[in-house]
Motif scaffolding. Structure first.
Motif, PDB file in Angstrom:
ATOM      1  N   PHE A   1       0.844  -1.203   0.000  1.00 30.20           N
ATOM      2  CA  PHE A   1       0.000   0.000   0.000  1.00 30.20           C
ATOM      3  C   PHE A   1       0.876   1.249   0.000  1.00 30.20           C
ATOM      4  N   GLY A   2       1.903   1.252   0.849  1.00 32.01           N
ATOM      5  CA  GLY A   2       2.815   2.390   0.889  1.00 32.01           C
ATOM      6  C   GLY A   2       3.578   2.579  -0.404  1.00 32.01           C
ATOM      7  N   GLN A   3       3.987   1.475  -1.044  1.00 30.05           N
ATOM      8  CA  GLN A   3       4.707   1.560  -2.316  1.00 30.05           C
ATOM      9  C   GLN A   3       3.821   2.155  -3.401  1.00 30.05           C
ATOM     10  N   GLY A   4       2.554   1.797  -3.387  1.00 26.82           N
ATOM     11  CA  GLY A   4       1.625   2.356  -4.367  1.00 26.82           C
ATOM     12  C   GLY A   4       1.485   3.862  -4.218  1.00 26.82           C
TER      13      GLY A   4
ATOM     14  N   LEU B   1      -3.583   5.905   7.823  1.00 25.87           N
ATOM     15  CA  LEU B   1      -4.141   5.824   9.177  1.00 25.87           C
ATOM     16  C   LEU B   1      -5.347   4.886   9.205  1.00 25.87           C
ATOM     17  N   VAL B   2      -6.226   5.058   8.253  1.00 22.33           N
ATOM     18  CA  VAL B   2      -7.432   4.226   8.195  1.00 22.33           C
ATOM     19  C   VAL B   2      -7.081   2.773   7.892  1.00 22.33           C
ATOM     20  N   VAL B   3      -6.282   2.569   6.860  1.00 16.76           N
ATOM     21  CA  VAL B   3      -5.953   1.216   6.421  1.00 16.76           C
ATOM     22  C   VAL B   3      -5.233   0.429   7.508  1.00 16.76           C
ATOM     23  N   SER B   4      -4.246   1.047   8.161  1.00 19.34           N
ATOM     24  CA  SER B   4      -3.440   0.315   9.142  1.00 19.34           C
ATOM     25  C   SER B   4      -4.255  -0.100  10.358  1.00 19.34           C
ATOM     26  N   PHE B   5      -5.122   0.779  10.852  1.00 18.81           N
ATOM     27  CA  PHE B   5      -5.900   0.434  12.036  1.00 18.81           C
ATOM     28  C   PHE B   5      -6.972  -0.600  11.725  1.00 18.81           C
ATOM     29  N   VAL B   6      -7.609  -0.486  10.575  1.00 20.46           N
ATOM     30  CA  VAL B   6      -8.613  -1.489  10.190  1.00 20.46           C
ATOM     31  C   VAL B   6      -7.964  -2.860  10.046  1.00 20.46           C
ATOM     32  N   LEU B   7      -6.806  -2.903   9.381  1.00 18.57           N
ATOM     33  CA  LEU B   7      -6.116  -4.168   9.169  1.00 18.57           C
ATOM     34  C   LEU B   7      -5.655  -4.776  10.491  1.00 18.57           C
ATOM     35  N   ALA B   8      -5.126  -3.945  11.385  1.00 18.26           N
ATOM     36  CA  ALA B   8      -4.648  -4.446  12.679  1.00 18.26           C
ATOM     37  C   ALA B   8      -5.793  -5.046  13.492  1.00 18.26           C
ATOM     38  N   ILE B   9      -6.924  -4.378  13.509  1.00 15.94           N
ATOM     39  CA  ILE B   9      -8.060  -4.852  14.300  1.00 15.94           C
ATOM     40  C   ILE B   9      -8.638  -6.144  13.718  1.00 15.94           C
TER      41      ILE B   9
ATOM     42  N   ILE C   1       2.390   1.119  13.227  1.00 15.25           N
ATOM     43  CA  ILE C   1       3.788   1.544  13.263  1.00 15.25           C
ATOM     44  C   ILE C   1       4.505   1.127  11.985  1.00 15.25           C
ATOM     45  N   THR C   2       4.272  -0.110  11.565  1.00 18.42           N
ATOM     46  CA  THR C   2       4.920  -0.633  10.362  1.00 18.42           C
ATOM     47  C   THR C   2       4.563   0.183   9.128  1.00 18.42           C
ATOM     48  N   ILE C   3       3.282   0.468   8.951  1.00 18.22           N
ATOM     49  CA  ILE C   3       2.849   1.137   7.723  1.00 18.22           C
ATOM     50  C   ILE C   3       3.299   2.596   7.704  1.00 18.22           C
ATOM     51  N   PHE C   4       3.349   3.259   8.855  1.00 20.33           N
ATOM     52  CA  PHE C   4       3.759   4.662   8.850  1.00 20.33           C
ATOM     53  C   PHE C   4       5.271   4.808   8.681  1.00 20.33           C
ATOM     54  N   TYR C   5       6.041   3.865   9.200  1.00 26.12           N
ATOM     55  CA  TYR C   5       7.478   3.931   8.916  1.00 26.12           C
ATOM     56  C   TYR C   5       7.717   3.751   7.418  1.00 26.12           C
ATOM     57  N   ASN C   6       7.077   2.746   6.823  1.00 25.37           N
ATOM     58  CA  ASN C   6       7.258   2.508   5.389  1.00 25.37           C
ATOM     59  C   ASN C   6       6.775   3.684   4.554  1.00 25.37           C
TER      60      ASN C   6
ATOM     61  N   THR D   1      11.193  -6.543  17.178  1.00 32.02           N
ATOM     62  CA  THR D   1      10.953  -6.027  15.831  1.00 32.02           C
ATOM     63  C   THR D   1      10.067  -4.786  15.875  1.00 32.02           C
ATOM     64  N   LEU D   2       9.009  -4.843  16.669  1.00 31.54           N
ATOM     65  CA  LEU D   2       8.059  -3.738  16.743  1.00 31.54           C
ATOM     66  C   LEU D   2       8.700  -2.483  17.330  1.00 31.54           C
ATOM     67  N   LEU D   3       9.459  -2.635  18.407  1.00 32.21           N
ATOM     68  CA  LEU D   3      10.092  -1.476  19.039  1.00 32.21           C
ATOM     69  C   LEU D   3      11.168  -0.873  18.149  1.00 32.21           C
ATOM     70  N   ALA D   4      11.874  -1.723  17.397  1.00 30.78           N
ATOM     71  CA  ALA D   4      12.882  -1.211  16.461  1.00 30.78           C
ATOM     72  C   ALA D   4      12.219  -0.400  15.350  1.00 30.78           C
ATOM     73  N   GLN D   5      11.064  -0.861  14.871  1.00 31.68           N
ATOM     74  CA  GLN D   5      10.341  -0.112  13.843  1.00 31.68           C
ATOM     75  C   GLN D   5       9.814   1.213  14.383  1.00 31.68           C
ATOM     76  N   LEU D   6       9.383   1.208  15.639  1.00 34.11           N
ATOM     77  CA  LEU D   6       8.924   2.454  16.263  1.00 34.11           C
ATOM     78  C   LEU D   6      10.054   3.465  16.332  1.00 34.11           C
ATOM     79  N   LEU D   7      11.237   3.006  16.695  1.00 31.05           N
ATOM     80  CA  LEU D   7      12.402   3.892  16.714  1.00 31.05           C
ATOM     81  C   LEU D   7      12.671   4.447  15.320  1.00 31.05           C
ATOM     82  N   SER D   8      12.568   3.599  14.296  1.00 30.88           N
ATOM     83  CA  SER D   8      12.775   4.041  12.910  1.00 30.88           C
ATOM     84  C   SER D   8      11.787   5.128  12.536  1.00 30.88           C
ATOM     85  N   LEU D   9      10.532   4.943  12.903  1.00 30.57           N
ATOM     86  CA  LEU D   9       9.492   5.914  12.575  1.00 30.57           C
ATOM     87  C   LEU D   9       9.777   7.258  13.238  1.00 30.57           C
TER      88      LEU D   9
END
Length: 452
Positions: free
Chosen positions: A70-73, A102-110, A146-151, A199-207
């Motif tokens: 999604f981010g690449q698109g 914001l919408v896509v990531s939260f819907v997908l996570a839930i 976190i993953t989608i916003f870093y990307n 992995t999650l905390l490292a991505q948060l740091l990246s963001l």
């Protein structure tokens, strides 16, 4: 701008390679900390814990792949605006991308989080590793925003020609991830869930670092509040492109997920060997993946600048590189496959080592085909041609379903090994046919070649 590479001027080979080098190291460090997860789990926690992570590896790829795609698109549209010199348009794309992500990531996570047990049961996850697999994948699911916003942040930098800053940020993240892996697993005894949290905390740091960097050094790429105003036409265009690449990635991962179901039924040791081999394949394919990612920005920017012949020549150059590299790699791996599996898995069990080596020796010789299909698919996407790449992914999904249902029950793991090579050939032929008849190049009288 500092760290920026011009993809629309100068020697195209040099531009692609220079832009791809940081992408290669970005992928290398990302793969390194993913592989270190495997090494640490295999050496410290043992075969069953490694199998638990391997059993949901394809599910991990599907979920994260959707977000990344999604981010690449969104980045393709941003790169086209940047290539056309339309910075206001670039910022408007960035602003709407934030809202849509914001919408896509939260819907997908839930959705994924609430249905995870059902999904693992559908995958026939073995009862002896079910709880371990769940404890790992559920953390990944809840961390998807976190993953989608870093990307997204990294993707916008690359769309503007900066592939170095994301590399530096990812290097910091990779080191952090490895340190946290060791800390959570060996000191805090968190098991495989500790790997997911690392992995999650490292991505948060990246963001956080990426946002701070853009605020301090790249403010010209950041949208103002007025540029984040909702635009239905642009939002629809972004959504179509984002979902196109997301579904393309997800369909591919869904096929791998279906195949994983067949693998999970072959036993824990088979899953362990396959997991180690898949990690190695991902690492060995890094140069091809880096050039493919560079090609995405290269094609999008040159299409935006209406330099169609330059775009076509760049595609042919990357295809040639993938061909030469893959042939060399195939020869080398034939002699060291079993040793590599032992090094990654930490296992001395013959079943694990033989399984992983068989996968490497049957898949890597077909890497030249894989390289071309990846390049053609991303190039068509970067031209805003959405349907053909998605259909190619459907071919992969159907092929993996057919093999899982009809070939694997008879041929066993050997059937698993030959599934992807057969599917790659079918996809490459399909994409090659439509690429050579690409309407955009034909309308501008550009002769198309696979390798030139």
């Amino acid at each position: 701008m500092k760290h920026q590479v011009s993809l629309i001027q100068g020697d195209l080979k040099r531009a692609i390679v220079i832009f791809a080098i940081p992408l290669f190291f970005s992928q290398l460090f990302q793969t390194l900390y993913n592989t270190m997860d495997t090494v640490i789990i295999g050496h410290v926690l043992g075969d069953f814990s490694l199998a638990a992570v391997g059993a949901v590896a394809s599910l991990f790829e599907l979920i994260v792949g959707f977000c990344t795609g999604f981010g690449q698109g969104l980045g393709v549209i941003a790169a086209q605006k940047f290539g056309a010199g339309n910075m206001k348009g670039f910022r408007r794309v960035a602003g709407l991308s934030i809202e849509l992500s914001l919408v896509v990531s939260f819907v997908l996570a839930i959705v994924a989080g609430l249905n995870m047990e059902t999904i693992l049961n559908f995958m026939h996850t073995s009862s002896d590793i079910f709880d371990l697999s769940y404890s790992y994948i559920i953390v990944i699911c809840w961390g998807l925003p976190i993953t989608i916003f870093y990307n997204l942040c990294a993707g916008m930098l690359r769309a503007a020609g900066d592939s170095i800053t994301p590399l530096v940020i990812l290097l910091i993240s990779s080191v952090t991830n490895i340190v946290l892996d060791l800390l959570f697993i060996t000191t805090f005894n968190m098991g495989v869930a500790g790997t997911a949290w690392a992995t999650l905390l490292a991505q948060l740091l990246s963001l956080v670092i990426c946002v701070i960097w853009m605020l301090l050094k790249k403010r010209e790429l950041l949208p103002s509040l007025s540029e984040m105003k909702w635009d239905s036409t642009l939002a629809r265009h972004l959504t179509e492109m984002g979902l196109s690449m997301a579904f393309m990635s997800s369909i591919v991962s869904a096929g791998t997920l279906i195949l994983q179901i067949g693998i999970n039924q072959l036993g824990t040791l088979i899953v362990t060997g396959h997991t180690a081999a898949r990690k190695l394949v991902g690492m060995l394919n890094l140069p091809v993946i880096a050039l493919m990612q560079a090609l995405s920005s290269f094609v999008a920017q040159n299409i935006g600048a209406q330099q169609y012949e330059r775009a076509e020549k760049g595609i042919a150059f990357v295809n040639r590189f993938g061909l030469y590299y893959s042939i060399l790699l195939s020869v080398i791996v034939m002699f060291v496959a079993r040793y590599l599996i032992a090094m990654i898995s930490g296992s001395t069990t013959d079943v694990v080592l033989d399984t992983g080596a068989l996968y490497l020796r049957t898949n890597i010789p077909f890497f030249p085909v894989l390289a071309v299909l990846l390049d053609l698919r991303i190039s068509l996407q970067s031209m805003s041609l959405k349907i053909v790449p998605i259909i190619s992914s459907v071919i992969e999904l159907v092929g993996k379903i057919i093999f899982t249902l009809f070939i694997v029950p008879t041929a066993g793991y050997l059937g698993i090994c030959f599934t992807e090579p057969v599917v790659w050939i079918a996809m490459c032929l399909f994409l090659g046919y439509f690429y050579l008849r690409n309407r955009l190049f034909k309308e501008n009288k550009i002769a198309t070649h696979i390798f030139r």
